[in-house]
Design an enzyme around this catalytic site. Structure first.
Site, PDB file in Angstrom:
ATOM      1  N   ASN A   1     -22.302 -34.607 -10.307  1.00 38.96           N
ATOM      2  CA  ASN A   1     -21.407 -33.414 -11.232  1.00 38.96           C
ATOM      3  C   ASN A   1     -21.310 -32.265 -10.221  1.00 38.96           C
ATOM      4  O   ASN A   1     -20.332 -31.418 -10.293  1.00 38.96           O
ATOM      5  CB  ASN A   1     -22.109 -33.268 -12.449  1.00 38.96           C
TER       6      ASN A   1
ATOM      7  N   GLU B   1     -36.747 -26.339 -10.461  1.00 39.14           N
ATOM      8  CA  GLU B   1     -36.075 -25.599  -9.565  1.00 39.14           C
ATOM      9  C   GLU B   1     -35.927 -24.284  -9.636  1.00 39.14           C
ATOM     10  O   GLU B   1     -36.002 -23.699 -11.106  1.00 39.14           O
ATOM     11  CB  GLU B   1     -34.669 -26.482  -9.372  1.00 39.14           C
TER      12      GLU B   1
ATOM     13  N   GLU C   1     -34.962 -33.851 -11.802  1.00 37.32           N
ATOM     14  CA  GLU C   1     -34.281 -33.199 -12.710  1.00 37.32           C
ATOM     15  C   GLU C   1     -33.348 -34.254 -13.428  1.00 37.32           C
ATOM     16  O   GLU C   1     -32.486 -34.710 -12.638  1.00 37.32           O
ATOM     17  CB  GLU C   1     -33.158 -32.154 -11.899  1.00 37.32           C
TER      18      GLU C   1
ATOM     19  N   CYS D   1     -26.012 -31.651 -17.175  1.00 36.67           N
ATOM     20  CA  CYS D   1     -27.275 -32.145 -17.990  1.00 36.67           C
ATOM     21  C   CYS D   1     -27.955 -31.520 -18.884  1.00 36.67           C
ATOM     22  O   CYS D   1     -28.395 -32.150 -19.944  1.00 36.67           O
ATOM     23  CB  CYS D   1     -28.178 -32.268 -16.684  1.00 36.67           C
TER      24      CYS D   1
HETATM   25  P1  NDP Z   1     -27.971 -41.818 -11.259  1.00 36.82           P
HETATM   26  O1  NDP Z   1     -29.477 -41.575 -11.646  1.00 36.82           O
HETATM   27  O2  NDP Z   1     -27.060 -42.610 -11.319  1.00 36.82           O
HETATM   28  O3  NDP Z   1     -27.961 -41.385  -9.747  1.00 36.82           O
HETATM   29  C1  NDP Z   1     -28.547 -40.043  -8.955  1.00 36.82           C
HETATM   30  C2  NDP Z   1     -28.836 -40.391  -7.802  1.00 36.82           C
HETATM   31  O4  NDP Z   1     -29.883 -41.468  -7.403  1.00 36.82           O
HETATM   32  C3  NDP Z   1     -27.681 -40.945  -6.961  1.00 36.82           C
HETATM   33  O5  NDP Z   1     -27.556 -40.343  -5.850  1.00 36.82           O
HETATM   34  C4  NDP Z   1     -27.785 -42.527  -6.938  1.00 36.82           C
HETATM   35  O6  NDP Z   1     -27.313 -43.080  -5.900  1.00 36.82           O
HETATM   36  C5  NDP Z   1     -29.259 -42.365  -6.647  1.00 36.82           C
HETATM   37  N1  NDP Z   1     -29.888 -43.635  -6.854  1.00 36.82           N
HETATM   38  C6  NDP Z   1     -29.686 -44.562  -7.682  1.00 36.82           C
HETATM   39  N2  NDP Z   1     -30.503 -45.678  -7.831  1.00 36.82           N
HETATM   40  C7  NDP Z   1     -31.683 -45.276  -7.183  1.00 36.82           C
HETATM   41  C8  NDP Z   1     -32.700 -45.826  -6.851  1.00 36.82           C
HETATM   42  N3  NDP Z   1     -33.436 -47.028  -7.337  1.00 36.82           N
HETATM   43  N4  NDP Z   1     -33.673 -45.176  -6.182  1.00 36.82           N
HETATM   44  C9  NDP Z   1     -33.272 -43.863  -5.392  1.00 36.82           C
HETATM   45  N5  NDP Z   1     -32.077 -43.354  -5.741  1.00 36.82           N
HETATM   46  C10 NDP Z   1     -31.274 -44.017  -6.587  1.00 36.82           C
HETATM   47  O7  NDP Z   1     -27.282 -40.401 -12.027  1.00 36.82           O
HETATM   48  P2  NDP Z   1     -25.728 -39.795 -11.642  1.00 36.82           P
HETATM   49  O8  NDP Z   1     -25.284 -39.830 -10.530  1.00 36.82           O
HETATM   50  O9  NDP Z   1     -25.132 -40.860 -12.626  1.00 36.82           O
HETATM   51  O10 NDP Z   1     -25.894 -38.446 -12.675  1.00 36.82           O
HETATM   52  C11 NDP Z   1     -25.807 -38.130 -13.958  1.00 36.82           C
HETATM   53  C12 NDP Z   1     -27.256 -38.226 -14.289  1.00 36.82           C
HETATM   54  O11 NDP Z   1     -27.828 -37.132 -13.753  1.00 36.82           O
HETATM   55  C13 NDP Z   1     -27.139 -37.720 -15.809  1.00 36.82           C
HETATM   56  O12 NDP Z   1     -28.529 -38.359 -16.367  1.00 36.82           O
HETATM   57  C14 NDP Z   1     -27.720 -36.168 -15.842  1.00 36.82           C
HETATM   58  O13 NDP Z   1     -28.256 -35.785 -17.042  1.00 36.82           O
HETATM   59  C15 NDP Z   1     -28.296 -36.188 -14.620  1.00 36.82           C
HETATM   60  N6  NDP Z   1     -28.430 -34.594 -14.119  1.00 36.82           N
HETATM   61  C16 NDP Z   1     -29.671 -33.779 -14.339  1.00 36.82           C
HETATM   62  C17 NDP Z   1     -29.521 -32.506 -13.870  1.00 36.82           C
HETATM   63  C18 NDP Z   1     -30.630 -31.767 -14.015  1.00 36.82           C
HETATM   64  O14 NDP Z   1     -30.956 -30.927 -13.257  1.00 36.82           O
HETATM   65  N7  NDP Z   1     -31.468 -32.079 -14.986  1.00 36.82           N
HETATM   66  C19 NDP Z   1     -28.129 -32.035 -13.370  1.00 36.82           C
HETATM   67  C20 NDP Z   1     -26.933 -32.796 -13.152  1.00 36.82           C
HETATM   68  C21 NDP Z   1     -27.161 -34.256 -13.680  1.00 36.82           C
HETATM   69  P3  NDP Z   1     -25.692 -43.812  -6.088  1.00 36.82           P
HETATM   70  O15 NDP Z   1     -25.189 -43.099  -7.295  1.00 36.82           O
HETATM   71  O16 NDP Z   1     -24.857 -43.203  -5.037  1.00 36.82           O
HETATM   72  O17 NDP Z   1     -25.629 -45.099  -6.411  1.00 36.82           O
END
Ligand code: NDP
Length: 486
Positions: free
Chosen positions: A154, A460, A251, A285
């Site tokens: 995002n 953070e 996060e 998020c």
């Molecule tokens: P994901 O959990 O799908 O992915 C987050 C990251 O983790 C991506 O880079 C992804 O790679 C990677 N990833 C996926 N599987 C693994 C694994 N097994 N081990 C290590 N890394 C892995 O989240 P989204 O990208 O879909 O983002 C949306 C989510 O993020 C929502 O739940 C949102 O609430 C949360 N979010 C939280 C924030 C906060 O500050 N609390 C801020 C912004 C978002 P890839 O996608 O490239 O496969």
């Protein structure tokens, strides 16, 4: 100045772009049209190895730099980000689909703010001194080593800066793995660190899907993992890092309550609900996606919420007039539309939106509001991550506090009321890491940000973030003879 959408190469390691086309290709798509705008390749084992080796060497050098010298690099990077904000904003819009109206103010500039703030912290890191009779002890606040950042799609540039700024200020090096959906902006950020005088390898970027991040999490050289992502990913990453006793910051997602009492200023409350559900097409998020409205103002609130939501201008995110762009990917759009169908089936009342914007090719979903949502409905329980608000009714303060807390998440919460005593009383009972009173989604770098419960661990931003990127070494100094019973 504009940046090319096709990067020079997929990865940025040891101060330069590096390519290895034997990795699986990843298409980068402009979400407003569905067209491919770039291609990168997943990091192979050899790329991952290069990144970690170079990052570790950079750590040994950088950790010896004075705080003042580290601060200069961070400040210069912040300056370059500000100077090239427009080019960063355009690239971020192409990568994420979020409108220029947002990316011009919320991405590179917010990232620069974090770098400036932590540049100040780099100069002021101190330990404590303990007087122990003739003897004394002191603590040194030391860096952890190579820190791995894993990003969501995002706010890729902001996420990278929020992780890199405290990590680098503390003397660590960083390997960043952006989301496969949005790989572009982080590479440009890596260029800036080098231009600002950082040692090669200080901020490396590798591309790939979850498996690449997972490999890096399990490598001995990585001493800290900071993830922004969903709860299921957080569970996997936390377990893997925990088994090796690594530092973590998680996060994660949320389903935050936004509580509107009937004495609230309705226009302000509607503004808060719009910001907390529709900004970035709802892909934030901390969004207040459970909008609890006290029964006395329910109809008035829903009417204004819906009127204003329907006026939001959807369109090409590169057009400065556009207020809402598409979702970041086809997958995310399909997920959001699926939740909308579930809400309809489960009996929530559709007030507006509720469908794809079929006049466009990209991944657009109309601003959607459901009313008469109950706590048991799926849309009141699961994170949707799209422009979908659920309005729930309530009668009393005690009731709404209890219902707000009935969730495994605990990222954020909001309260709108003109009774400030009540505002403070209510937030004191809410199980959430950040609470807003009479505003929503404000996250300045000066204050900590992070979740309670399943929404995360660690914080953070703010001086507190330094604690998550450093470890304390205690040094005891004996000033007399050693007393020994032997
Ligand atoms: P994901 O959990 O799908 O992915 C987050 C990251 O983790 C991506 O880079 C992804 O790679 C990677 N990833 C996926 N599987 C693994 C694994 N097994 N081990 C290590 N890394 C892995 O989240 P989204 O990208 O879909 O983002 C949306 C989510 O993020 C929502 O739940 C949102 O609430 C949360 N979010 C939280 C924030 C906060 O500050 N609390 C801020 C912004 C978002 P890839 O996608 O490239 O496969």
């Amino acid at each position: 100045m504009q940046f090319d959408t096709q990067p020079t190469a997929s990865h940025f390691i040891d101060g330069k772009y590096v390519e290895d086309k034997s990795g699986a290709p990843i298409d980068v798509v402009f979400p407003a049209t569905g067209e491919k705008v770039a291609e990168v390749y997943e990091a192979t084992a050899s790329i991952q190895e290069k990144a970690l080796t170079s990052s570790q060497i950079a750590f040994y050098k950088w950790s010896q730099w004075s705080g003042a010298d580290r601060a200069k690099v961070l400040s210069r990077t912040a300056g370059l980000l500000k100077e090239r904000n427009s080019a960063f904003a355009t690239l971020e819009t192409i990568d994420t689909g979020r409108p220029l109206q947002e990316t011009l103010v919320a991405d590179a500039l917010v990232g620069a703010d974090a770098l400036d703030y932590f540049a100040g912290m780099a100069r002021t890191l101190t330990g404590d001194h303990y007087t122990l009779g003739e003897d004394f002890a002191y603590t040194r606040r030391e860096p952890l080593g190579v820190c791995l950042g894993i990003g969501a799609w995002n706010y890729p540039t902001q996420i990278a800066c929020w992780k890199a700024a405290p990590a680098l200020a503390s003397g660590n090096s960083v390997v960043m793995k952006p989301s496969e959906v949005t790989p572009l902006g982080t590479l440009k950020l890596a260029e800036l660190f080098m231009e600002a005088g950082a040692p090669a390898g200080l901020f490396n970027v590798v591309q790939g899907r979850g498996q690449v991040a997972s490999n890096l999490v399990s490598d001995n050289r990585v001493r800290k993992v900071s993830l922004t992502g969903s709860v299921p990913t957080g569970q996997k990453v936390y377990s893997a890092a925990g088994s090796m006793i690594k530092y973590v910051t998680m996060e994660l997602g949320g389903k935050s309550p936004l509580i509107i009492f009937d004495d609230a200023d309705v226009e302000n409350a509607v503004s808060g609900a719009l910001l907390g559900n529709m900004y970035s097409a709802g892909q934030v998020c901390s969004n207040g996606t459970r909008v609890f409205v006290q029964r006395g103002i329910k109809n008035q609130f829903i009417e204004r919420f819906s009127e204003r939501a329907q006026k939001i201008r959807l369109g090409n995110p590169l057009d400065l007039e556009t207020e809402m762009g598409p979702l970041a990917s086809q997958t995310q759009m399909d997920k959001v539309l699926h939740y909308i169908e579930i809400a309809k089936e489960e009996g929530a009342r559709l007030v507006c939106g509720g469908e794809r914007d079929s006049g466009r090719n990209g991944f657009f979903v109309k601003p959607t509001i459901f009313a008469d949502v109950t706590d048991e409905m799926t849309i009141a329980k699961e994170e949707i991550f799209g422009p979908v608000a659920s309005v729930l009714d309530f009668d009393s303060e005690d009731e709404v506090v209890e219902r707000s807390n009935t969730t495994a998440f605990g990222l954020a919460a909001g309260v709108f009321t003109s009774d400030l005593k009540r505002g403070h009383r209510v937030v004191s009972h809410l199980e959430a890491g950040t609470c807003w009173i009479n505003t929503f989604n404000q996250t300045p770098v000066e204050v900590p940000f992070g979740g309670y419960k399943m929404s995360g661990i660690g914080r953070e931003n703010s001086a507190r973030a330094i604690e998550h990127y450093t470890q304390l070494k205690t040094v005891y100094v004996g000033m007399g003879d050693v007393e020994s019973p032997y």
